[in-house]
Design a protein around this motif. Sequence first.
Motif, PDB file in Angstrom:
ATOM      1  N   SER A 156       0.826  -1.206   0.000  1.00 52.77           N
ATOM      2  CA  SER A 156       0.000   0.000   0.000  1.00 52.77           C
ATOM      3  C   SER A 156       0.860   1.256   0.000  1.00 52.77           C
ATOM      4  O   SER A 156       1.943   1.278   0.556  1.00 52.77           O
ATOM      5  CB  SER A 156      -0.867  -0.024   1.249  1.00 52.77           C
ATOM      6  OG  SER A 156      -1.438   1.239   1.440  1.00 52.77           O
ATOM      7  N   GLU A 161      -2.370   1.631   7.110  1.00 50.83           N
ATOM      8  CA  GLU A 161      -3.634   1.784   6.374  1.00 50.83           C
ATOM      9  C   GLU A 161      -4.860   1.452   7.229  1.00 50.83           C
ATOM     10  O   GLU A 161      -5.869   2.161   7.184  1.00 50.83           O
ATOM     11  CB  GLU A 161      -3.600   0.911   5.113  1.00 50.83           C
ATOM     12  CG  GLU A 161      -4.744   1.245   4.198  1.00 50.83           C
ATOM     13  CD  GLU A 161      -4.618   0.580   2.838  1.00 50.83           C
ATOM     14  OE1 GLU A 161      -3.599  -0.105   2.598  1.00 50.83           O
ATOM     15  OE2 GLU A 161      -5.539   0.739   2.034  1.00 50.83           O
ATOM     16  N   MET A 165      -7.736   4.081   8.009  1.00 44.19           N
ATOM     17  CA  MET A 165      -9.122   3.888   7.558  1.00 44.19           C
ATOM     18  C   MET A 165     -10.082   3.895   8.746  1.00 44.19           C
ATOM     19  O   MET A 165     -11.176   4.436   8.656  1.00 44.19           O
ATOM     20  CB  MET A 165      -9.267   2.576   6.772  1.00 44.19           C
ATOM     21  CG  MET A 165      -8.616   2.632   5.419  1.00 44.19           C
ATOM     22  SD  MET A 165      -9.236   4.048   4.464  1.00 44.19           S
ATOM     23  CE  MET A 165      -7.912   4.264   3.308  1.00 44.19           C
ATOM     24  N   LEU A 168     -10.581   7.457   9.638  1.00 46.27           N
ATOM     25  CA  LEU A 168     -11.351   8.244   8.672  1.00 46.27           C
ATOM     26  C   LEU A 168     -12.829   7.897   8.688  1.00 46.27           C
ATOM     27  O   LEU A 168     -13.678   8.746   8.437  1.00 46.27           O
ATOM     28  CB  LEU A 168     -10.792   8.043   7.252  1.00 46.27           C
ATOM     29  CG  LEU A 168      -9.334   8.463   7.053  1.00 46.27           C
ATOM     30  CD1 LEU A 168      -8.917   8.297   5.602  1.00 46.27           C
ATOM     31  CD2 LEU A 168      -9.121   9.914   7.505  1.00 46.27           C
ATOM     32  N   SER A 169     -13.135   6.607   8.958  1.00 48.22           N
ATOM     33  CA  SER A 169     -14.566   6.247   8.907  1.00 48.22           C
ATOM     34  C   SER A 169     -15.262   6.340  10.253  1.00 48.22           C
ATOM     35  O   SER A 169     -16.456   6.086  10.334  1.00 48.22           O
ATOM     36  CB  SER A 169     -14.770   4.855   8.292  1.00 48.22           C
ATOM     37  OG  SER A 169     -13.590   4.179   8.152  1.00 48.22           O
ATOM     38  N   THR A 182      -1.479   8.720  12.714  1.00 48.41           N
ATOM     39  CA  THR A 182      -1.610   8.265  11.321  1.00 48.41           C
ATOM     40  C   THR A 182      -1.181   9.318  10.299  1.00 48.41           C
ATOM     41  O   THR A 182      -1.592   9.265   9.141  1.00 48.41           O
ATOM     42  CB  THR A 182      -3.084   7.868  11.033  1.00 48.41           C
ATOM     43  OG1 THR A 182      -3.922   8.951  11.456  1.00 48.41           O
ATOM     44  CG2 THR A 182      -3.493   6.608  11.746  1.00 48.41           C
ATOM     45  N   TYR A 582      -8.747  13.128   2.578  1.00 48.51           N
ATOM     46  CA  TYR A 582      -8.944  12.107   3.613  1.00 48.51           C
ATOM     47  C   TYR A 582     -10.374  12.129   4.142  1.00 48.51           C
ATOM     48  O   TYR A 582     -10.786  11.230   4.836  1.00 48.51           O
ATOM     49  CB  TYR A 582      -7.960  12.344   4.769  1.00 48.51           C
ATOM     50  CG  TYR A 582      -6.519  12.154   4.328  1.00 48.51           C
ATOM     51  CD1 TYR A 582      -5.970  10.883   4.251  1.00 48.51           C
ATOM     52  CD2 TYR A 582      -5.749  13.243   3.946  1.00 48.51           C
ATOM     53  CE1 TYR A 582      -4.667  10.702   3.820  1.00 48.51           C
ATOM     54  CE2 TYR A 582      -4.444  13.069   3.506  1.00 48.51           C
ATOM     55  CZ  TYR A 582      -3.911  11.802   3.448  1.00 48.51           C
ATOM     56  OH  TYR A 582      -2.627  11.618   3.006  1.00 48.51           O
ATOM     57  N   ARG A 611     -10.595   7.015  -0.019  1.00 50.51           N
ATOM     58  CA  ARG A 611     -11.524   5.889   0.174  1.00 50.51           C
ATOM     59  C   ARG A 611     -12.853   6.228  -0.485  1.00 50.51           C
ATOM     60  O   ARG A 611     -13.081   7.381  -0.867  1.00 50.51           O
ATOM     61  CB  ARG A 611     -11.724   5.606   1.664  1.00 50.51           C
ATOM     62  CG  ARG A 611     -12.538   6.666   2.288  1.00 50.51           C
ATOM     63  CD  ARG A 611     -12.505   6.729   3.779  1.00 50.51           C
ATOM     64  NE  ARG A 611     -13.123   8.000   4.094  1.00 50.51           N
ATOM     65  CZ  ARG A 611     -14.307   8.162   4.644  1.00 50.51           C
ATOM     66  NH1 ARG A 611     -15.002   7.128   5.040  1.00 50.51           N
ATOM     67  NH2 ARG A 611     -14.826   9.348   4.839  1.00 50.51           N
ATOM     68  N   THR A 719     -18.207  13.182   5.634  1.00 48.49           N
ATOM     69  CA  THR A 719     -17.301  12.025   5.695  1.00 48.49           C
ATOM     70  C   THR A 719     -18.018  10.736   5.272  1.00 48.49           C
ATOM     71  O   THR A 719     -17.383   9.716   5.055  1.00 48.49           O
ATOM     72  CB  THR A 719     -16.780  11.807   7.130  1.00 48.49           C
ATOM     73  OG1 THR A 719     -17.877  11.461   7.970  1.00 48.49           O
ATOM     74  CG2 THR A 719     -16.099  13.039   7.675  1.00 48.49           C
TER      75      THR A 719
END
Length: 737
Positions: A156, A161, A165, A168-169, A182, A582, A611, A719
Amino acid sequence: MATPTSPSDAQLQVEQRAVDHAYEVLDVTRRRYRERQARAHASGGSGSHQARTERDAISSHFGDEAARLEQLEERLVFGKLTGLDGSIRYIGRTGLVDEDDQRVLMDWRAPAALPFYQATAVEPLGVAIRRHIMTRLRQVISVEDDLLDTKNSEASELQGEGALMAALSSARSSFMGDIVATIQAEQDRVIRSADQGILVVQGGPGTGKTAVALHRAAYLLYAEHKRLARSGVLIVGPSNTFLRYIEKVLPSLGETGVVSLTPQALVPGFKASTVDPVPVAKLKGDLLWERIINRAVRGLERTPKKPVEIRVNERILKLMPEDFKAAITRGRRASSKHNEGWQTYATYLLDILTTQLSEQAEADSAEYDWARDDLRSLPQVRKAINWHWLPATPQQLLSRLFADPERLARFAPELSAAQRELLVRPMNAPWTDADVALIDEAAEQLGEHPQVTRMLQAQEAAQRDELLSGAQRALETGFDTSGLVSAEALADLLAGPAALSSTAARAAADRSWTYGHVVVDEAQELSPMQWRALLRRCPSRSFTVVGDLDQQRIDHGPATWEQVLGPAAHALQEQVVLETSYRTPATIMDAAQRVMEALGRTTQYPVKAVRDIPDALIVSEPVSQVEELMAAVPAAVARALARFADLSQSGLGRVVVIAPEEMISPLKDLLGPDLDERVWITRAAQTKGLEFDSTILLDPVTIGKRSLGDLFVALTRSTQTLEVLELGSVLPGLRTS
Ligand SMILES: Nc1ncnc2c1ncn2[C@@H]1O[C@H](COP(=O)(O)OP(=O)(O)OP(=O)(O)O)[C@@H](O)[C@H]1O
């Protein structure tokens, strides 16, 4: 780049032991600082003033250190580097050493932590394995490894990662979180870049500009601690909502010595209560005002055409035009700042009058001083002198200028009659946001003098009482040319900024404070006059400037960063572009960029989302009536909230309803006072710099007609999901087919 692997339970236990040890050391260190603080505080209340001051300084140093460590609780340890030589380093929010002087944790900002963010398989920087350690409270919940000593083309591009992720979520709260665990390599390079001149970080929506700017501030506070602890760091953001949104990031990184302000709050004690229409605000942002204000200030220094006669008892004293001329020249020579030059000017004229009086009275030299004191106390003398060098506050200068078309024409000849007409307003009109930089400029050119300040305060008080004769009297008071600051004035000075304790508190209260570093967010919105005001606050020109030209409010605004920076452009050292979003899922980000292109403002700095969420964009057929549009909102809000049903206890999950101005009130009425507190109804411009899990966007065509930049902002806040409710016509480019 790196190869992620899945470590075993045994590895989790190894990390749990390391994390436990780090928290033990943290607890002990915090306790030790508190004990030392208490001991220092208790160590004798007597001794010399200097000894007491030193004791207080030591006690407050220990207190500050303890407080700093007490802020660091969540995710204390988040990384581990295993070197090619087998060495091990743990990376965390702060550096820690145990009682045996063994390093337990490396501060993320230390040079030795750099490989955690920047090592790659191609350039491993001595690292074999980079491990991301995920914790909840003090518990290790998972770890994730990047193997850097292998070459793997499948690997990656992202670092950590899984951790990234997950961050971010996750559902959003009303506060921005730090990204210290991160940070990606391109961001880290910006954060650690050299502190020289102005660094501009341009990036599309959600590319982490705000996050990077705040982490850079934390990095500089660490790397240049000595310099910045004394001078402080200023953060300038677009709105109070935005400043509240980011307020926890720096404390979570252990940093508190920072002042955050909107451009409208730059002048302590001065408050704007309204905004100008766009053309007026634009006009007031022009650098021309430096000259216009200068003329208005010099207009306060007036040589009379005829001699000025002053009756003193039975005698007539006379000041000639050339006396005033010479006094004004001396005043200007003494200081380029009007109020500061007043004393020299006034003393010169008072001396002339005293000489005349002494000659007429045939007084001897011993009586000269008496005569001078007598004259100084006479209202008619004060009035004659002050009238030709009129002390003024910035507010008085500007309100007189805007209230008088003839004065405006005289001092602003470069403006057209139509432009001047835009500016004219009544004397007591409310101050606007765009006035702030003008007030700052006027304050700079007028300067301050304690005696003058007292005189002006008396004058203002009299004006407040609407006592015309009182105002006259005030002009005649406060005349002390002895050159000494009165005990009263001295007390005022000491009770002011100097008495405030922390650097940040002192800096925030002092208009002339100069900061060691300034971070400007949403910098594309600042006018040249606002840049001028900011430059004054950082003579070393050490700035981190972040923004996005594509999000500019004003259509056809500056096309380059040099143009945006205006008077600051000469200090521009480097421009960096961030290209990965992001925040926003690819489906929404791509749609937003398509819309901008279809509306004729192709984004200059395209971004790629890191993403995607396939059903992130919800669009239905446009409705033709406002009532129908409104009626669709409650269901859309319920749909958005349903995504966070299981989070309702935690307060997480944020929904924003963005609508044209005129719909805001009816929407608030419709959705009612008991609306879930996680839902916010607002205008597009208010959402600048913020983010939400879900956006519901009403009538985007109208928003875009008023400002394309605002529309771009509104489209890119989410988001998770964006639901668009159109009125009458479809938004070009939104749909793929
Ligand atoms: N390396 C990272 N790790 C985790 N989260 C990140 C990272 N970089 C950015 N983010 C997150 O992405 C989101 C967007 O970041 P930020 O608000 O700084 O973007 P921005 O470029 O300032 O956006 P805008 O221009 O729209 O205001 C934030 O939630 C931030 O925490």
